[in-house]
Design an enzyme around this catalytic site. Structure first.
Site, PDB file in Angstrom:
ATOM      1  N   GLY A 181       0.926   4.838   8.495  1.00 28.68           N
ATOM      2  CA  GLY A 181      -0.019   5.944   8.390  1.00 28.68           C
ATOM      3  C   GLY A 181      -1.177   5.580   7.491  1.00 28.68           C
ATOM      4  O   GLY A 181      -1.416   4.401   7.190  1.00 28.68           O
ATOM      5  N   GLY A 182      -1.911   6.601   7.068  1.00 28.61           N
ATOM      6  CA  GLY A 182      -3.104   6.365   6.283  1.00 28.61           C
ATOM      7  C   GLY A 182      -2.830   5.761   4.919  1.00 28.61           C
ATOM      8  O   GLY A 182      -3.692   5.111   4.335  1.00 28.61           O
ATOM      9  N   MET A 183      -1.620   5.991   4.365  1.00 26.76           N
ATOM     10  CA  MET A 183      -1.330   5.541   3.005  1.00 26.76           C
ATOM     11  C   MET A 183      -0.603   4.198   2.974  1.00 26.76           C
ATOM     12  O   MET A 183      -0.766   3.439   2.033  1.00 26.76           O
ATOM     13  CB  MET A 183      -0.484   6.585   2.279  1.00 26.76           C
ATOM     14  CG  MET A 183      -1.118   7.967   2.233  1.00 26.76           C
ATOM     15  SD  MET A 183      -2.697   7.975   1.383  1.00 26.76           S
ATOM     16  CE  MET A 183      -2.175   7.504  -0.252  1.00 26.76           C
ATOM     17  N   GLY A 184       0.204   3.925   3.976  1.00 28.99           N
ATOM     18  CA  GLY A 184       0.963   2.688   3.936  1.00 28.99           C
ATOM     19  C   GLY A 184       1.815   2.504   5.170  1.00 28.99           C
ATOM     20  O   GLY A 184       1.653   3.198   6.173  1.00 28.99           O
TER      21      GLY A 184
ATOM     22  N   VAL B 187       5.953   1.664   6.635  1.00 28.66           N
ATOM     23  CA  VAL B 187       7.386   1.654   6.355  1.00 28.66           C
ATOM     24  C   VAL B 187       8.042   0.646   7.300  1.00 28.66           C
ATOM     25  O   VAL B 187       7.824   0.690   8.518  1.00 28.66           O
ATOM     26  CB  VAL B 187       8.019   3.045   6.541  1.00 28.66           C
ATOM     27  CG1 VAL B 187       9.503   2.995   6.183  1.00 28.66           C
ATOM     28  CG2 VAL B 187       7.309   4.069   5.672  1.00 28.66           C
TER      29      VAL B 187
ATOM     30  N   ASP C 273       5.558  18.762  -0.136  1.00 29.31           N
ATOM     31  CA  ASP C 273       5.263  18.402   1.256  1.00 29.31           C
ATOM     32  C   ASP C 273       6.529  18.453   2.106  1.00 29.31           C
ATOM     33  O   ASP C 273       6.783  17.561   2.914  1.00 29.31           O
ATOM     34  CB  ASP C 273       4.630  17.017   1.334  1.00 29.31           C
ATOM     35  CG  ASP C 273       3.951  16.748   2.686  1.00 29.31           C
ATOM     36  OD1 ASP C 273       3.608  17.732   3.374  1.00 29.31           O
ATOM     37  OD2 ASP C 273       3.773  15.576   3.045  1.00 29.31           O
TER      38      ASP C 273
ATOM     39  N   LEU D 157       8.960   0.844  11.070  1.00 32.97           N
ATOM     40  CA  LEU D 157       9.468   2.192  11.301  1.00 32.97           C
ATOM     41  C   LEU D 157       8.331   3.202  11.429  1.00 32.97           C
ATOM     42  O   LEU D 157       8.519   4.285  11.972  1.00 32.97           O
ATOM     43  CB  LEU D 157      10.398   2.615  10.154  1.00 32.97           C
ATOM     44  CG  LEU D 157      11.681   1.797  10.013  1.00 32.97           C
ATOM     45  CD1 LEU D 157      12.456   2.250   8.780  1.00 32.97           C
ATOM     46  CD2 LEU D 157      12.552   1.923  11.253  1.00 32.97           C
ATOM     47  N   GLY D 158       7.155   2.856  10.939  1.00 28.85           N
ATOM     48  CA  GLY D 158       6.014   3.758  11.036  1.00 28.85           C
ATOM     49  C   GLY D 158       4.890   3.279  10.147  1.00 28.85           C
ATOM     50  O   GLY D 158       5.078   2.458   9.240  1.00 28.85           O
TER      51      GLY D 158
ATOM     52  N   LYS E 178       9.157   0.969   1.982  1.00 30.99           N
ATOM     53  CA  LYS E 178       7.865   1.651   2.024  1.00 30.99           C
ATOM     54  C   LYS E 178       6.869   0.874   1.179  1.00 30.99           C
ATOM     55  O   LYS E 178       7.155   0.515   0.039  1.00 30.99           O
ATOM     56  CB  LYS E 178       7.990   3.081   1.504  1.00 30.99           C
ATOM     57  CG  LYS E 178       6.691   3.869   1.588  1.00 30.99           C
ATOM     58  CD  LYS E 178       6.901   5.338   1.253  1.00 30.99           C
ATOM     59  CE  LYS E 178       5.617   6.129   1.439  1.00 30.99           C
ATOM     60  NZ  LYS E 178       5.809   7.577   1.215  1.00 30.99           N
TER      61      LYS E 178
END
Length: 722
Positions: A25-28, A30, A138, A22-23, A44
């Site tokens: 990014g820099g942290m992990g 999904v 956020d 699903l996506g 996640k």
């Protein structure tokens, strides 16, 4: 956006079988997963190198706790979690609705009534968090999902107990700049009033299509959040004073969620009754499509390279952390890290392997190398050619690689932003923490002895200093001094100042700046200003104003398309400006048909590309078109039967027989359009999943024989056809 699993993604996480991505990014990452009984969930996970850090495991546990607090009515219901697993994971319900940012982009802004009901529901969601002593920190459009029953708030990765700063590093700032509160922007305490500020910014975006403090580089956004008035010109009159209160600089002047809800709510009815038909149709489509998704996985690249991630380096203090933003260093939820460059997985002696085919069965070239440059911020990675090598620059990160093989030369955390790094084609230069111009050692990534010390130049403001362009031996810079704005050049060999001139104060200093060499001069565009500057003396040869509707605002990373006598710009129309005086020679687009389903306010044309007397560009709903560069006459159009939807933000390129462009989806990174048949010859699938980003870039490196693609934090290289 659902995309196939990467070849090295696990088969399952906990009791859930992985279906798709699903996506990432820099942290992990999904994932979309399914239980043994068929329940669909969003899973996640945290990247492995973060999972080894106690701080991030604690953050992950707190995120799960915050998601449980908000519950299934206002958030994605937590189904399962394991914060102690080797790779921590969190399973929530898979929400059948679009993120608010996608709904606005693809379906248009919401009417005032829908925004008011949305805001009232989000006040209820935040109030539930605040009653438990938790603040989100956020809140932004991509963290709000729209369903027929109401909005759901997600992603509590940096949520924490109000007043608890133990997981926030000293002097750091976590969050998304466009929606941060002023107090959060300087690293101060973010209370419930900060969430109200963010909600007000979200609602301004919802009804106008733009955040109230604009867009651009993180430091610029943080400055505007602190000092500038919000732009609410696109907000309906009845809603404007309400949002203005929520966006007050002083948190004590903002309403709490209860009062804010009262100010927003203007009637009853179900949430769905207020949503536009296009949004409801998207919700229905997603609800049906989730059952049609079948597990799929990208194949293993034929030539895969892998190199271990380097060890964490000593944290640094950014030069931009020293200035008026109160010492805040922007961090996208966390710390260091990394890059993911790939190099030969087998260098042991043995029989020579059979040379693999250079192309996949679908006709696309095979991947040569790939890299991920995880930055401290949210901007796109910028690729700068340096001889036969490539400098990959992101906020707080520099990665130096061999452009042909992908072999790592060096990695550094010394740089700040891409605007503070410049290549003259052979060497790399940067601005350091003290506003000194320094050469960068490409082999180590270290800063060498300063070439020029700029800190004593009429009180030059380091926050407003940028490297513009290299022409010959001259490195051109711009900056703000105590006496106004100046433009000056430094000799790249001696460090001596070549010339210095006063320059007009930019109409909007936060607009992106683009510069392209033209002989002994260069073209400079920023916002609506287009100029030609003599690089030998700094004199302005000419300067004209071109409305943003015809330049697209020349957003960050866009390149100029230039022939021997014209500059070509494109947005609402295509324009040809004479290089001799900036006057318009021809324009194209009036009377063109873009189909019935298009937004008249959107760009009609992507960034033009010039080659061999032909101007190429993407035209909305019509694909690639080619024009005669001298007259603006249409030469040909892409065959629509084989067309794919193309990205209008992308920097495209043309080489040999192909026009290379970025498709408008995260699963495909390149479409190659054959210039002879006018049809898509092949597409290249993403080797890194969804890497985000706003301005995809495709560039050619003829000497290295490589085609380079940059998408957000991801970079990959393919063989370049002759």
């Amino acid at each position: 956006m659902v995309s196939p699993l990467a070849h090295d993604d696990p088969q399952a996480i906990g009791p859930y079988t992985l279906v798709a991505r699903l996506g990432s990014g820099g942290m992990g990452t999904v994932y979309l997963g399914r239980s043994a009984k068929g329940r669909t969930v969003a899973l996640k996970t945290v990247h492995e190198h973060f999972a080894a850090q106690t701080e991030f495991r604690t953050r992950f546990r707190l995120e799960a706790d915050a998601a449980r607090i908000i519950g299934g009515q206002y958030g994605a219901e937590v189904i399962d979690a394991d914060s102690l697993a080797p790779t921590p994971w969190l399973a929530t319900e898979y929400v059948l609705g679009p993120p608010l940012d996608e709904a606005v982009v693809f379906c248009g802004v919401l009417p005032e009534s829908a925004a008011r009901v949305l805001g009232a529901a989000l006040c209820d969601a935040l109030a539930q968090l605040h009653r438990s002593g938790v603040v989100h920190r956020d809140l932004k459009p991509s963290n709000i999902l729209l369903t027929a029953l109401g909005p759901k708030v997600i992603d509590f990765g940096i949520a924490r107990a109000a007043g608890d700063d133990r997981l926030t590093r000293t002097g750091s700032t976590a969050g998304t700049p466009a929606y941060m509160s002023p107090e959060q922007a300087i690293g101060g305490e973010h209370t419930a009033a900060g969430d109200v500020f963010a909600l007000s910014a979200v609602l301004a975006f919802t009804v106008s299509g733009s955040p109230p403090f604009g867009s651009g580089q993180p430091a610029d956004l943080l400055y505007r959040v602190r000092y500038a008035d919000p732009d609410l010109s696109g907000v309906p009159d009845g809603l404007r004073p309400v949002l203005a209160r929520g966006l007050a600089k002083d948190p004590e002047q903002r309403p709490d969620t209860t009062e804010f809800r009262t100010l927003l709510h203007d009637g009853g009815g179900d949430f769905a009754e207020h949503l536009p038909d296009a949004v409801l149709a998207d919700i229905a489509r997603r609800s049906a499509a989730v059952w049609e998704i079948q597990p799929s996985r990208l194949p293993v690249p034929a030539e895969e390279f892998t190199t271990p991630t380097s060890a964490s380096q000593r944290p640094r203090v950014s030069r931009r952390a020293l200035f008026a933003l109160g010492g805040g260093v922007l961090a996208a939820g966390g710390a260091a890290g990394a890059w993911g460059l790939l190099a030969p997985d087998d260098d042991t002696a043995g029989p020579a392997r059979k040379e693999p085919s250079r192309r996949t069965p679908g006709g696309a070239p095979r991947l040569v190398w790939k890299a991920t440059v995880e930055s401290e911020g949210i901007g796109d990675t910028v690729a700068l050619p340096v001889g036969d090598d490539l400098a990959l620059v992101a906020e707080g990160r520099l990665l130096c690689v061999d452009a042909r093989t992908g072999e790592r030369r060096a990695e550094s955390e010394l740089v700040d932003y891409p605007q503070t790094v410049l290549s003259d084609g052979e060497r790399l230069f940067a601005l350091d923490d003290r506003n000194h111009l320094v050469p960068v050692d490409f082999g180590t990534g270290s800063f060498q002895t300063p070439l020029a010390r700029l800190d004593g130049l009429d009180g030059l403001d380091a926050l407003e200093t940028r490297l513009v362009i290299a022409i010959g031996r001259s490195l051109v810079l711009e900056g703000k001094t105590g006496k106004g704005w100046v433009r000056f050049a430094v000799d790249s060999r001696t460090g001596k100042e070549v010339w210095r001139r006063r320059m007009p104060t930019p109409a909007d200093t936060f607009d992106e700046l683009t510069a392209t060499p033209v002989g002994s001069s260069y073209l400079r565009t920023q916002g609506e200003s287009v100029s030609r500057i003599d690089a030998r003396t700094g004199a302005t040869r000419w300067s004209v104003r071109v409305p943003k509707k015809n330049t697209g605002g020349l957003s960050g990373g866009r390149r100029h398309a230039v022939s021997s006598d014209h500059l070509f710009l494109g947005a609402e129309e295509l324009l040809a400006l004479r290089l001799s005086d900036g006057k318009i020679t021809w324009r194209f687009g009036k009377g063109r048909k873009f189909g019935k389903d298009y937004d008249a306010s959107a760009d009609h044309y992507g960034p033009p590309v010039f080659k061999d007397d032909v101007v190429y560009t993407t035209e909305r709903n019509n694909g690639l078109i080619a024009l005669d560069s001298r007259s603006g006459r249409l030469l040909w159009e892409e065959d629509k039967d084989a067309a794919v939807s193309l990205s209008f933000a992308a920097n495209s390129t043309v080489s040999g027989r192909y026009f290379y462009v970025s498709p408008d989806n995260d699963a495909q990174w390149i479409a190659a359009i054959d210039l002879r048949t006018h049809r898509v010859a092949w597409t290249f699938q993403s080797p890194l999943g969804d890497r985000g980003g706003t301005t995809p870039t495709i560039m050619t490196l003829p000497q290295a024989k490589r085609l380079i693609v940059v998408r957000g934090t991801g970079v990959c290289a393919l063989p370049l056809d002759a």
